[in-house]
Design a protein around this motif. Sequence first.
Motif, mmCIF file in Angstrom:
data_model
loop_
_atom_site.group_PDB
_atom_site.id
_atom_site.type_symbol
_atom_site.label_atom_id
_atom_site.label_comp_id
_atom_site.label_asym_id
_atom_site.label_seq_id
_atom_site.Cartn_x
_atom_site.Cartn_y
_atom_site.Cartn_z
ATOM 1 N N ARG A 52 37.311 34.311 27.599
ATOM 2 C CA ARG A 52 36.028 33.623 27.429
ATOM 3 C C ARG A 52 36.200 32.396 26.545
ATOM 4 O O ARG A 52 36.960 32.405 25.582
ATOM 5 C CB ARG A 52 35.032 34.576 26.775
ATOM 6 N N ARG A 53 35.453 31.342 26.868
ATOM 7 C CA ARG A 53 35.497 30.111 26.084
ATOM 8 C C ARG A 53 34.106 29.780 25.551
ATOM 9 O O ARG A 53 33.100 29.959 26.235
ATOM 10 C CB ARG A 53 36.005 28.946 26.936
ATOM 11 N N SER A 54 34.083 29.304 24.311
ATOM 12 C CA SER A 54 32.829 28.920 23.671
ATOM 13 C C SER A 54 32.862 27.449 23.315
ATOM 14 O O SER A 54 33.852 26.949 22.763
ATOM 15 C CB SER A 54 32.623 29.754 22.399
ATOM 16 N N PRO A 86 46.527 37.392 27.968
ATOM 17 C CA PRO A 86 46.191 37.234 29.386
ATOM 18 C C PRO A 86 46.095 35.764 29.762
ATOM 19 O O PRO A 86 46.125 34.883 28.898
ATOM 20 C CB PRO A 86 44.821 37.914 29.487
ATOM 21 N N ALA A 87 45.940 35.497 31.041
ATOM 22 C CA ALA A 87 45.793 34.125 31.516
ATOM 23 C C ALA A 87 44.520 33.500 30.943
ATOM 24 O O ALA A 87 43.555 34.203 30.618
ATOM 25 C CB ALA A 87 45.734 34.108 33.033
ATOM 26 N N PHE A 100 43.999 44.031 30.931
ATOM 27 C CA PHE A 100 44.071 42.837 31.772
ATOM 28 C C PHE A 100 45.081 43.067 32.898
ATOM 29 O O PHE A 100 45.962 43.922 32.786
ATOM 30 C CB PHE A 100 44.502 41.629 30.945
ATOM 31 N N GLY A 101 44.957 42.270 33.942
ATOM 32 C CA GLY A 101 45.883 42.410 35.067
ATOM 33 C C GLY A 101 47.318 42.188 34.656
ATOM 34 O O GLY A 101 48.232 42.889 35.084
ATOM 35 N N HIS A 134 42.404 38.917 21.781
ATOM 36 C CA HIS A 134 42.554 39.331 23.174
ATOM 37 C C HIS A 134 43.006 40.783 23.299
ATOM 38 O O HIS A 134 42.688 41.456 24.292
ATOM 39 C CB HIS A 134 43.524 38.406 23.913
ATOM 40 N N VAL A 135 43.739 41.305 22.320
ATOM 41 C CA VAL A 135 44.163 42.701 22.383
ATOM 42 C C VAL A 135 42.950 43.624 22.278
ATOM 43 O O VAL A 135 42.816 44.580 23.058
ATOM 44 C CB VAL A 135 45.174 43.027 21.264
#
Length: 323
Positions: free
Chosen positions: A287-289, A281-282, A271-272, A261-262
């Motif tokens: 993304r999900r696979s 992040p939330a 990210f927000g 994620h970094v």
Amino acid sequence: YPCMKYMGSKRWQLQNGLGRQLRKVVFPGDSFVDLFAGSGSVSWFVATQLDASVTAVDLQNYSAALSGSVIERTRRRDPDRLIKSWIEPVRLAETSMPSAIEQERKARAGSLSRSGVELIRSIAAEQSQPFVRAYGGHYFSLEQSSQIQQLRDTIPTRKPDSRVCLAALVSAASRCSASPGHTAQPFQPTEKALPHIQSIWNRDLLDEVEFALRGIACQHATRVGQAFVGDANSYAEKLDGGEVVFVDPPYSATQYSRFYHVLEGIAIGGFGSVSGAGRSPALTDRRRSDFSTVSGARTAFAELLSTLGSRRCRVIVTFPQSR
């Protein structure tokens, strides 16, 4: 190939069995599709050495940046020009938080302590720069995270320079991350980990970016290709037929968006908000696979092979020997 920390990278395999196999299967003029491009090693290899046009696909933006930095162009870029126009201004600029950087340097003088790390994290949390606030004192030092912010903010706007510079930044950030071979969580300031944190935080991030930039800029494809952010199964349905398709799914029950994620944050500009020990992040921002779920992997894999078979593609599949 991309010089970075990345789980499942095919960098070393390309120098032995995998490289030999690809040379047997991919012919000049072929259309080659890398459906799980990851760090881009396979895409780079085929694009630069096998005279095929390469399409790289992955769910993550950082992957598209890494793959696209080489496969989307057929001429080398001048690294000295990019270093002068992009990296040197950051090296020469005065930091926007001189007192904070000075405090950090004092904390890092001698042996870094747990209290020193906690001080740096508290300073980072008060800064206005998003990358410093998110990652300073965790994955990177204050100085490194500030430089990442400045470099990300000033990346050239046009391709291919934008791809080349972003790929160099992502690659360098992975090498300067105070974490294991991924960025799921940073090293915590335990007695055993503190020397590793200090060593990594003392790396010159700008030197690392320059090193990566020189390695990327000199390479290019023999035939122009493309890098996309997308789902492997969805993209497979768009194939014309007859392509050589490389299938290297994650084979992990944990989403790669958790591991990297970094790098994704750097690729998209941040990210927000981030939280927790991993500064992640939330879930809605990740993304999900289906290939990384126990319940969905078998079905997703079967559907992918069925689609590729119906289009009469030549398919190369990799899988762990122990599974």
